[in-house]
Design an enzyme around this catalytic site. Structure first.
Site, PDB file in Angstrom:
ATOM      1  N   SER A 144      42.488  21.597  22.433  1.00 30.05           N
ATOM      2  CA  SER A 144      42.623  23.023  22.743  1.00 30.05           C
ATOM      3  C   SER A 144      43.581  23.161  23.924  1.00 30.05           C
ATOM      4  CB  SER A 144      41.243  23.555  23.124  1.00 30.05           C
ATOM      5  OG  SER A 144      41.322  24.812  23.751  1.00 30.05           O
ATOM      6  N   TYR A 157      33.153  23.911  27.286  1.00 27.83           N
ATOM      7  CA  TYR A 157      34.201  23.807  26.264  1.00 27.83           C
ATOM      8  C   TYR A 157      35.392  23.018  26.818  1.00 27.83           C
ATOM      9  CZ  TYR A 157      37.418  25.407  22.580  1.00 27.83           C
ATOM     10  OH  TYR A 157      38.316  25.470  21.536  1.00 27.83           O
TER      11      TYR A 157
HETATM   12  N1  LIG Z   1      40.939  29.484  17.354  1.00 26.05           N
HETATM   13  C1  LIG Z   1      41.563  29.014  18.402  1.00 26.05           C
HETATM   14  O1  LIG Z   1      42.344  29.730  19.055  1.00 26.05           O
HETATM   15  C2  LIG Z   1      41.360  27.595  18.840  1.00 26.05           C
HETATM   16  C3  LIG Z   1      42.176  27.134  19.868  1.00 26.05           C
HETATM   17  C4  LIG Z   1      42.032  25.816  20.276  1.00 26.05           C
HETATM   18  C5  LIG Z   1      41.136  24.992  19.661  1.00 26.05           C
HETATM   19  N2  LIG Z   1      40.354  25.455  18.658  1.00 26.05           N
HETATM   20  C6  LIG Z   1      39.427  24.499  18.048  1.00 26.05           C
HETATM   21  O2  LIG Z   1      39.674  24.435  16.666  1.00 26.05           O
HETATM   22  C7  LIG Z   1      38.471  24.105  15.979  1.00 26.05           C
HETATM   23  C8  LIG Z   1      38.182  25.149  14.919  1.00 26.05           C
HETATM   24  O3  LIG Z   1      38.078  26.405  15.573  1.00 26.05           O
HETATM   25  P1  LIG Z   1      38.161  27.794  14.803  1.00 26.05           P
HETATM   26  O4  LIG Z   1      38.819  28.722  15.737  1.00 26.05           O
HETATM   27  O5  LIG Z   1      38.675  27.603  13.446  1.00 26.05           O
HETATM   28  O6  LIG Z   1      36.599  28.149  14.811  1.00 26.05           O
HETATM   29  P2  LIG Z   1      35.652  28.825  13.726  1.00 26.05           P
HETATM   30  O7  LIG Z   1      36.425  29.761  12.900  1.00 26.05           O
HETATM   31  O8  LIG Z   1      34.473  29.322  14.510  1.00 26.05           O
HETATM   32  O9  LIG Z   1      35.221  27.588  12.845  1.00 26.05           O
HETATM   33  C9  LIG Z   1      34.405  26.593  13.370  1.00 26.05           C
HETATM   34  C10 LIG Z   1      34.057  25.643  12.256  1.00 26.05           C
HETATM   35  O10 LIG Z   1      33.248  24.605  12.793  1.00 26.05           O
HETATM   36  C11 LIG Z   1      32.080  24.477  11.999  1.00 26.05           C
HETATM   37  N3  LIG Z   1      31.000  24.013  12.874  1.00 26.05           N
HETATM   38  C12 LIG Z   1      30.564  24.543  14.031  1.00 26.05           C
HETATM   39  N4  LIG Z   1      29.532  23.824  14.518  1.00 26.05           N
HETATM   40  C13 LIG Z   1      29.322  22.808  13.656  1.00 26.05           C
HETATM   41  C14 LIG Z   1      28.410  21.733  13.589  1.00 26.05           C
HETATM   42  N5  LIG Z   1      27.476  21.539  14.532  1.00 26.05           N
HETATM   43  N6  LIG Z   1      28.487  20.877  12.538  1.00 26.05           N
HETATM   44  C15 LIG Z   1      29.412  21.047  11.576  1.00 26.05           C
HETATM   45  N7  LIG Z   1      30.316  22.049  11.580  1.00 26.05           N
HETATM   46  C16 LIG Z   1      30.261  22.920  12.598  1.00 26.05           C
HETATM   47  C17 LIG Z   1      31.847  25.863  11.409  1.00 26.05           C
HETATM   48  O11 LIG Z   1      31.157  25.809  10.162  1.00 26.05           O
HETATM   49  P3  LIG Z   1      29.568  26.023  10.043  1.00 26.05           P
HETATM   50  O12 LIG Z   1      29.218  27.193  10.923  1.00 26.05           O
HETATM   51  O13 LIG Z   1      29.332  26.265   8.588  1.00 26.05           O
HETATM   52  O14 LIG Z   1      28.955  24.748  10.525  1.00 26.05           O
HETATM   53  C18 LIG Z   1      33.275  26.315  11.151  1.00 26.05           C
HETATM   54  O15 LIG Z   1      33.743  25.809   9.924  1.00 26.05           O
HETATM   55  C19 LIG Z   1      37.389  23.995  17.048  1.00 26.05           C
HETATM   56  O16 LIG Z   1      37.252  22.652  17.452  1.00 26.05           O
HETATM   57  C20 LIG Z   1      37.957  24.826  18.179  1.00 26.05           C
HETATM   58  O17 LIG Z   1      37.449  24.453  19.416  1.00 26.05           O
HETATM   59  C21 LIG Z   1      40.431  26.748  18.237  1.00 26.05           C
END
Ligand SMILES: NC(=O)c1ccc[n+]([C@@H]2O[C@H](COP(=O)([O-])OP(=O)(O)OC[C@H]3O[C@@H](n4cnc5c(N)ncnc54)[C@H](OP(=O)(O)O)[C@@H]3O)[C@@H](O)[C@H]2O)c1
Length: 254
Positions: A144, A157
């Site tokens: 991130s 985080y």
């Molecule tokens: N969006 C951004 O701007 C951003 C920026 C930097 C980094 N990231 C990183 O990118 C990754 C994805 O983020 P996103 O923005 O796409 O988030 P999101 O839309 O909230 O998706 C999160 C995903 O993780 C799964 N998840 C959460 N807890 C889990 C667990 N304990 N076991 C298995 N699966 C789990 C969720 O599925 P279920 O709820 O079905 O388990 C969902 O598919 C994360 O690591 C986040 O920190 C995001």
């Protein structure tokens, strides 16, 4: 020869049922990989697997909670049982608790670290023997901007995502001898369910992101697909231990 060809490769994407994970899963499938979508919500996993199958590749939907060791191991064993191999692991599952550090409970802190950092380690640990026996592999960890910067509302985080980068380097050093490349992607601000909730909880966030991002926009999940295919393919055979920002220039701007 197509350096980016993923035909005959098998990938697992944790958190592949939404947001960035689904964007990456579609990119890997478009390059030819069979893709396992793994998350906690079975119906979302199935829906995402159906969307990925549109790329004419094999898919599977597996229930996993990455904060649980047995669940991570079962996901990997299930994948190898069904597809006979595991070539690519994308440690993408992630969560956050947005509040000031002095108000955190230990349970909230642990939930974030267990999911974002310990989960990535456990999945990599479970995948390692299969990748080694298969002659190599690719592990892609999702960091991130909080791997680099801090924010008052993101102590756990930021700790987990800083840890992801250092763990990536250590695993890269350990497993290079087995032809396993371990790299991290550091997404900037990407429009997903996670950041939709951030927009509701953090006043002024949209304006700050747009002002600070040289590209002048939020990223989309599909913006992560290209670098994921690169890191999953033969094109990155000598790239390991790297942490690549995909952020529209966010981390390059003061
Ligand atoms: N969006 C951004 O701007 C951003 C920026 C930097 C980094 N990231 C990183 O990118 C990754 C994805 O983020 P996103 O923005 O796409 O988030 P999101 O839309 O909230 O998706 C999160 C995903 O993780 C799964 N998840 C959460 N807890 C889990 C667990 N304990 N076991 C298995 N699966 C789990 C969720 O599925 P279920 O709820 O079905 O388990 C969902 O598919 C994360 O690591 C986040 O920190 C995001």
């Amino acid at each position: 020869m197509n350096l980016f060809d993923l035909n005959a490769r098998v990938a697992v994407v944790t958190g592949g049922n939404a947001g960035i994970g689904l964007g990456i899963a579609k990119g890997l499938a478009a390059a030819g990989a069979a893709v396992v979508i793994a998350g906690r919500r079975p119906e979302r996993n199935l829906e995402a697997a159906r969307a990925v199958a549109a790329f004419k590749v094999s898919t599977a939907a597996l229930e996993v909670d990455v904060s649980n060791e047995a669940s991570c191991r079962a996901m990997v064993e299930n994948t190898v049982g069904r597809f006979g191999r595991l070539d690519i692991l994308v440690n993408n599952a992630g969560t956050t608790v947005r509040k000031q550090p002095e108000t955190y409970t230990l349970a909230e802190w642990n939930k974030v670290i267990d999911t974002n950092l310990n989960g990535a380690f456990l999945c990599a640990h479970a995948a390692y023997p299969h990748m080694k026996n298969g002659g190599g592999g690719k592990i892609i960890n999702i960091g991130s901007m909080m791997s680099i910067f801090g924010a008052s509302y993101a102590a756990a985080y930021a700790a987990s995502k800083g840890g992801i980068v250092q763990m990536t380097k250590a695993l890269a050093c350990a497993w290079a001898k087995d032809n396993i490349q371990v790299n991290a992607i550091l997404p900037g601000w990407i429009d997903t369910p996670l950041t939709q909730s951030a927009l509701r909880e953090v006043p002024g966030l949209n304006e700050r992101v747009l002002a600070r991002t040289p590209a002048g926009r939020w990223g989309e999940p599909k913006d992560l697909a290209g670098v994921a295919v690169f890191l999953a393919s033969g094109a990155s055979g000598f790239v390991t231990g790297a942490a690549i920002p995909v952020d529209g220039g966010y981390s390059s701007q003061v």
